[in-house]
Design a protein around this motif. Structure first.
Motif, PDB file in Angstrom:
ATOM      1  N   ARG A  28       0.835  -1.196   0.000  1.00 56.83           N
ATOM      2  CA  ARG A  28       0.000   0.000   0.000  1.00 56.83           C
ATOM      3  C   ARG A  28       0.870   1.247   0.000  1.00 56.83           C
ATOM      4  N   ALA A  29       0.322   2.301  -0.551  1.00 54.43           N
ATOM      5  CA  ALA A  29       1.039   3.567  -0.548  1.00 54.43           C
ATOM      6  C   ALA A  29       1.169   4.065   0.893  1.00 54.43           C
ATOM      7  N   ALA A  63      -0.886  11.957   1.873  1.00 52.96           N
ATOM      8  CA  ALA A  63      -1.374  13.232   2.393  1.00 52.96           C
ATOM      9  C   ALA A  63      -0.429  14.398   2.090  1.00 52.96           C
ATOM     10  N   ARG A  64       0.767  14.088   1.649  1.00 62.65           N
ATOM     11  CA  ARG A  64       1.775  15.127   1.417  1.00 62.65           C
ATOM     12  C   ARG A  64       1.289  16.137   0.386  1.00 62.65           C
TER      13      ARG A  64
END
Length: 80
Positions: A54-55, A61-62
């Motif tokens: 998964r990322a 959120a960056r």
């Protein structure tokens, strides 16, 4: 290639097997038992709904914030 089961139920997959299957740290694997009662280990396929890598949640959120804070204003807010 015998190996020993730990008290946590973990085993080390021998290097020959890891290399043959292309397993690297973090790779998802599937275990199955065939008709003869043998355990079969396979590299998991992401398309089968298994836990694909998964990322990173922070990377996702960056750069999403709209507010541009000045450091002194932010510190004043956080410190009261």
């Amino acid at each position: 290639m015998p190996t020993t089961l730990t008290v946590k139920g973990q085993v080390t997959i021998p290097k020959q097997v890891r290399d043959a299957l292309g397993l690297t740290p973090g790779t998802a694997v599937d275990f199955a038992i065939n008709r003869d009662g043998q355990v079969v280990l396979q590299k998991a396929e992401a398309s089968r709904g298994t836990a694909a890598r998964r990322a990173d949640r922070f990377e996702a959120a960056r750069g999403k914030a709209d507010v541009k804070w000045r450091t002194k204003d932010l510190m004043a807010l956080l410190r009261g």
